[in-house]
Design a protein around this motif. Structure first.
Motif: not given
Length: 153
Positions: A23-29, A31-40, A69-77
């Motif tokens: 996500e840091l190398l190819i920012p697209g906002v 992969l960070v959500f998948l990274a959080i899911a993998a960490a959980l 879904l949380i990320g979509r809501r966050w970026y919408r708000d």
């Protein structure tokens, strides 16, 4: 990631790290959500040592959906402010531009030349070669208006 235990949990956490770095190398906002899911999922696999692979994959799928879904809501708000909000909206950037009628606007429809391309247009009848201003864009069709002729008082 075949079975539970510390090995599988460590692999999920490594995957989370790799996704975060990607996500840091190819920012697209995204992969960070998948990274959080993998960490959980990695944390759940460490806590529930005998969580089978199907459970791990179900956990990853569930957490991926939740975080997206949380990320979509966050970026919408809380939309990201930008110096050029029309950067990726080529049609909206054309509003106010002066263009040349390429194919006569007859019966309200014709084509106009914009830079090196030609767009469908709608507006008052005008012969080819007339310069007009783009007033709005309606589903890919440029709505044009004649240039105002200013006269000195």
């Amino acid at each position: 990631m075949t079975g539970g235990g510390i090995g599988a949990g460590t692999l999920w956490l490594a995957l989370a790290l790799l996704l975060g770095l990607a996500e840091l190398l190819i920012p697209g906002v995204f992969l960070v959500f998948l990274a959080i899911a993998a960490a959980l999922t990695g944390a759940a696999t460490l806590v529930l040592a005998d969580l089978p692979l199907a459970g791990q994959l179900a956990s990853f799928a569930l957490w991926s959906g939740v975080t997206v879904l949380i990320g979509r809501r966050w970026y919408r708000d809380y939309p990201i402010e930008t110096a050029d909000p029309l950067l990726n909206d080529r049609a909206a950037r054309l509003i106010g531009e002066i263009v040349t009628v390429e194919q006569a606007i007859d019966g309200g429809h014709g084509r106009v030349k914009v830079a090196d391309g030609v767009w469908p247009a709608r507006g008052p009848d005008c012969p080819a070669g007339t310069r007009v201003r783009v007033h709005q864009v309606d589903r890919g069709v440029l709505v044009v208006e004649p240039l105002a002729i200013f006269t000195a008082p």
